[in-house]
Write a protein that holds these residues in place. Structure first.
Motif, short mmCIF file in Angstrom:
data_model
loop_
_atom_site.label_atom_id
_atom_site.label_comp_id
_atom_site.label_asym_id
_atom_site.label_seq_id
_atom_site.Cartn_x
_atom_site.Cartn_y
_atom_site.Cartn_z
N LEU A 146 -28.18 -49.26 -41.36
CA LEU A 146 -28.89 -48.49 -40.33
C LEU A 146 -28.08 -48.45 -39.03
N PHE A 147 -27.41 -49.55 -38.72
CA PHE A 147 -26.56 -49.58 -37.53
C PHE A 147 -25.38 -48.63 -37.68
N ILE A 148 -24.80 -48.57 -38.88
CA ILE A 148 -23.70 -47.63 -39.14
C ILE A 148 -24.18 -46.20 -38.97
N TYR A 149 -25.40 -45.93 -39.46
CA TYR A 149 -25.96 -44.59 -39.30
C TYR A 149 -26.15 -44.26 -37.82
N PHE A 150 -26.60 -45.24 -37.05
CA PHE A 150 -26.72 -45.07 -35.59
C PHE A 150 -25.36 -44.75 -34.99
N MET A 151 -24.34 -45.49 -35.41
CA MET A 151 -22.99 -45.32 -34.86
C MET A 151 -22.46 -43.92 -35.13
N LEU A 152 -22.57 -43.45 -36.38
CA LEU A 152 -21.98 -42.15 -36.71
C LEU A 152 -22.73 -41.00 -36.02
N LYS A 153 -24.06 -41.13 -35.90
CA LYS A 153 -24.83 -40.10 -35.21
C LYS A 153 -24.52 -40.10 -33.70
N TYR A 154 -24.29 -41.29 -33.15
CA TYR A 154 -23.92 -41.40 -31.73
C TYR A 154 -22.58 -40.71 -31.49
N ALA A 155 -21.59 -41.02 -32.34
CA ALA A 155 -20.26 -40.43 -32.18
C ALA A 155 -20.30 -38.91 -32.32
N MET A 156 -21.07 -38.42 -33.30
CA MET A 156 -21.17 -36.98 -33.51
C MET A 156 -21.88 -36.29 -32.35
N GLU A 157 -22.93 -36.93 -31.82
CA GLU A 157 -23.69 -36.31 -30.73
C GLU A 157 -22.85 -36.24 -29.46
N VAL A 158 -22.09 -37.29 -29.15
CA VAL A 158 -21.22 -37.26 -27.98
C VAL A 158 -20.21 -36.13 -28.12
N PRO A 192 -1.04 -34.85 -20.21
CA PRO A 192 -2.11 -33.85 -20.01
C PRO A 192 -2.90 -33.62 -21.30
N TYR A 193 -4.17 -33.42 -21.13
CA TYR A 193 -5.05 -33.21 -22.30
C TYR A 193 -4.81 -31.81 -22.84
N SER A 194 -4.58 -31.71 -24.14
CA SER A 194 -4.22 -30.42 -24.75
C SER A 194 -5.25 -29.99 -25.78
N VAL A 195 -5.24 -28.69 -26.07
CA VAL A 195 -6.15 -28.14 -27.08
C VAL A 195 -5.89 -28.75 -28.46
N PRO A 196 -4.63 -28.86 -28.93
CA PRO A 196 -4.39 -29.48 -30.25
C PRO A 196 -4.93 -30.91 -30.34
N GLN A 197 -4.74 -31.70 -29.26
CA GLN A 197 -5.24 -33.07 -29.29
C GLN A 197 -6.76 -33.09 -29.43
N TYR A 198 -7.43 -32.25 -28.65
CA TYR A 198 -8.90 -32.22 -28.69
C TYR A 198 -9.41 -31.73 -30.04
N VAL A 199 -8.86 -30.63 -30.53
CA VAL A 199 -9.33 -30.04 -31.78
C VAL A 199 -9.08 -30.98 -32.96
N CYS A 200 -7.87 -31.55 -33.04
CA CYS A 200 -7.53 -32.43 -34.17
C CYS A 200 -8.37 -33.71 -34.15
N SER A 201 -8.52 -34.32 -32.97
CA SER A 201 -9.31 -35.56 -32.88
C SER A 201 -10.78 -35.30 -33.16
N ALA A 202 -11.29 -34.16 -32.66
CA ALA A 202 -12.69 -33.81 -32.91
C ALA A 202 -12.93 -33.55 -34.39
N LEU A 203 -12.00 -32.84 -35.03
CA LEU A 203 -12.13 -32.54 -36.46
C LEU A 203 -12.08 -33.82 -37.28
N LEU A 204 -11.16 -34.73 -36.93
CA LEU A 204 -11.06 -36.00 -37.65
C LEU A 204 -12.33 -36.82 -37.49
N THR A 205 -12.84 -36.91 -36.27
CA THR A 205 -14.06 -37.68 -36.02
C THR A 205 -15.25 -37.09 -36.77
N PHE A 206 -15.39 -35.77 -36.71
CA PHE A 206 -16.53 -35.11 -37.33
C PHE A 206 -16.49 -35.23 -38.85
N VAL A 207 -15.34 -34.95 -39.45
CA VAL A 207 -15.22 -35.01 -40.92
C VAL A 207 -15.40 -36.44 -41.42
N ALA A 208 -14.78 -37.41 -40.73
CA ALA A 208 -14.94 -38.81 -41.13
C ALA A 208 -16.39 -39.25 -41.02
#
Length: 696
Positions: free
Chosen positions: A512-524, A596-612
């Motif tokens: 249940l804590f893992i479920y909390f963690m993944l939903k928290y990460a996705m919502e952020v 500097p924060y770039s579009v590739p960094q944001y898109v790739c990290s977001a995709l990795l976080t979301f898919v995982a």
């Protein structure tokens, strides 16, 4: 609900009774150990060693019998193979039919043996859970760690039995070969499409999949719904006689889809809407999160309401959601951020996902329940993708009677219209199941359990010519029968959140804590996407909507890969831990550091976080359904409600974090919101490592 010990006895093949694990003996041992440890804490080490010895003896007895039967089946197949080779040269249809039936008889005996293994595997899991409930998870951790991965492990023979696949392969090939020979005398390898799967082989493959926890895409997706089932409940053709209404199921899935659409349709424009009302852009966290706050409470009362009715809560849900979306749209002309928040609170109060889940659990026939569960999850995933996609299309501005329609208000107006149409459809087409039909559904599943036992016992030809009957201690058996009957009352569905919490073992709490963690990460990630991309990359709301829609569209393909490949190649606990690590990597890559924060960094990290996180959600809920108490399979306070509450609470905390982090300024928003995600993710990985061997 029948106590497990009684069901175990009902389902046993009488000729093999002395070869099953002695579940009652092990229950009695656990009871004795409790008394011993109460007397002296020094007995704890003795308990671990002694119960390990008892389990080793029971498993060895079962495994040796299993190997003996496999040898007997292999001998019969060898004899039939000689006849098979001789018949291939002939065209004697009668002899071919006789040989097919002989192979099917071997298949029936193999199926009987597989049920034997399944009963013992379930009994072992039950007794390990019972021990852990009394003493914590230390024993399962110790026992599995020392036994499961040993090269001479007999435990793996029960849970990951070797040799069965070879017997199944021989049966499948020879039956298909005979079928082709009977029809056209063309080899199976030349024309494999001619061969239709034999019903016996299909039943055997299904039993093997259950034992190995093998999945296909449909089964894996269905597990996301966390609709728990009773052990050994097997579908039968009689399910068609149940009070089942397809249109009512479709209306429940439509409710799920529309609710996910309204959850995410406002995400791309929540920041601009807040700014237009004079609030800070980061108030979008409160706008998105207010819906989740209300859902914490609505999940409970909708779950309780569904004990009495399905149609009434769905009608109430539709009315509340119509009002909520209308208020959300009117907030612009009223120039009130409070009306905006109240509108989203109403949307949260109309969350009927608990009703949707309960309808599938209580009213859909068992043979269709996995498909319905997969439909529930698919509807949620499609709604998540369609919400932002629809928002990207609503890029216009006009007025009618001084009411403004623009990219901020149109999501509210469109969804209000959608819920009005849904309400009319619901009123005309939904069929309320009668209390008798719901009772019949529950009773039918109980009957299926008993029918399985009758089916197995009806195979009168034993695989062994003789069997040794061991004497039972009648007094002890009677005492345990009385004890089980007395505890049947306590096996009924829990009636309070406190009672449900008491049933949570350490491994369940970690899941249940893992479920909390993944939903928290996705919502952020999702809730602050419009603010982050506007600040760093000057993305428009349509760009954000397309990006979020693309993320949502990855859900089903990812589940295809995991359900059809990863979950069969690797243990679920391995996929679980690997997914948590990938979420950790995705969060780390999302931080803004020196460069500097770039579009590739944001898109790739977001995709990795979301898919995982998506992969993690599937295996997490699958493991949760396995380690959770069967008392949480039904009733108001069920496993689905607990997981929903954990996920909703995560969304509330995440959205609150975004709003509070806004006080530190836009330049620090990203890192400030990612730090809690990183900390919670690390804690979940550590907790998983501590309970890893209890996820067996």
């Amino acid at each position: 609900m029948v106590a497990f010990g009684k069901r175990l006895k009902q389902l046993q093949v009488q000729e093999w009774q002395c070869y099953y694990i002695n579940y009652k003996l092990m229950k009695r041992k656990v009871k004795q150990y409790v008394q011993q440890i109460e007397v002296s804490e020094q007995n704890r080490e003795y308990v671990l060693k002694d119960f390990s010895r008892v389990l080793d003896t029971q498993i060895e007895k079962t495994v040796l019998f299993l190997l003996e039967q496999q040898g007997h089946l292999a001998s019969r197949l060898s004899d039939l193979g000689e006849q098979h080779d001789a018949l291939i040269q002939q065209a004697n249809a009668m002899r071919i039919h006789e040989l097919q039936e002989a192979y099917r008889n071997v298949g029936r005996d193999l199926l009987k043996l597989l049920y034997f293994v399944e009963l013992n595997a379930t009994g072992l899991r039950k007794i390990l859970k019972k021990f852990d409930k009394r003493f914590g998870y230390k024993f399962t951790n110790y026992y599995v760690k020392t036994r499961a991965n040993h090269p001479y492990s007999q435990l793996r023979q029960v849970f990951k039995h070797v040799g069965i696949s070879a017997v199944v392969g021989t049966l499948s090939r020879n039956l298909a070969d005979l079928q082709d020979c009977e029809e056209s005398f063309i080899s199976i390898y030349d024309q494999p499409a001619l061969s239709l799967p034999d019903p016996i082989i299909e039943s055997i493959n299904a039993a093997v999949d259950r034992l190995n926890n093998s999945t296909n895409f449909l089964q894996y997706l269905g597990k996301h719904a966390l609709i728990l089932e009773e052990e050994f409940a097997t579908p039968s053709d009689d399910d068609a006689d149940m009070g089942y209404h397809f249109m009512s199921l479709l209306l429940n899935l439509a409710n799920t889809f529309l609710y996910m659409v309204i959850t995410y349709i406002i995400v791309p424009t929540a920041d601009s809407y807040s700014l237009s009302l004079g609030a800070a852009a980061t108030v979008c966290g409160a706008v998105v999160g207010s819906m989740a706050v209300a859902q914490v409470f609505s999940s409970v009362y909708f779950s309780a309401w569904s004990n009495k009715s399905y149609m009434k809560p769905l009608i109430f849900s539709s009315i509340v959601l119509f009002i909520g979306n209308t208020l959300y749209a009117l907030a612009y002309d009223l120039n009130s951020v409070y009306v905006l928040l109240i509108g989203r609170l109403f949307c949260g109060l109309g969350s009927a996902r608990a009703v949707n889940r309960r309808y599938i659990s209580d009213c859909v026939p068992l043979r269709m329940r996995m498909k319905a569960s997969a439909g529930f999850v698919s509807a949620s995933a499609l709604g998540m993708a369609c919400g932002p996609a629809l928002a990207s299309l609503l890029q216009t501005k006009f007025k009618i009677f001084k009411i403004t329609f623009n990219e901020d208000t149109l999501p509210g107006w469109v969804m209000a219209l959608a819920w009005l149409i849904y309400l009319l459809w619901l009123s005309v087409s939904f069929k309320e199941p009668s209390p008798l039909e719901k009772a019949n559904s529950t009773q039918h599943e109980t009957n299926n359990v008993l029918e399985t036992g009758v089916l197995e016992n009806s195979v009168t030809r034993p695989l062994l010519s003789t069997s040794v009957e061991k004497p039972h201690d009648e007094d002890e058996d009677q005492e345990l029968e009385i004890s089980e009957e007395a505890s049947e009352e306590s096996r009924k569905p829990v009636t309070s959140i406190t009672s449900a919490y008491k049933l949570l073992t350490p491994s369940v709490k970690v899941q249940l804590f893992i479920y909390f963690m993944l939903k928290y990460a996705m919502e952020v990630l999702l809730a602050e996407s419009s603010v982050i991309t506007a600040y760093y990359f000057i993305w428009s709301s349509s760009n954000v909507a397309i990006f979020l829609a693309c993320l949502g569209l990855t859900v089903l393909p990812v589940n295809v890969i995991v359900g059809s490949y990863l979950s069969n190649k690797f243990e679920e606990r391995q996929v679980l831990l690997a997914s948590e690590v990938m979420v950790f990597v995705g969060i780390v890559l999302s931080f803004q550091l020196i460069i500097p924060y770039s579009v590739p960094q944001y898109v790739c990290s977001a995709l990795l976080t979301f898919v995982a996180a998506e992969v993690l959600e599937g295996v997490n809920l699958s493991l949760l359904s396995r380690v959770m108490s069967s008392r949480l399979s039904r009733g108001t306070y069920n496993g689905g409600l607990l997981s929903t509450e954990a996920g909703t609470l995560a969304r509330v905390v995440a959205d609150g974090t975004i709003t509070i982090a806004g006080y530190w300024g836009m330049s620090k928003l990203l890192n400030v919101t990612l730090l809690p995600s990183l900390f919670i993710c690390v804690c979940s990985i550590v907790a998983t490592c501590f309970t890893y061997n209890s996820l067996y």
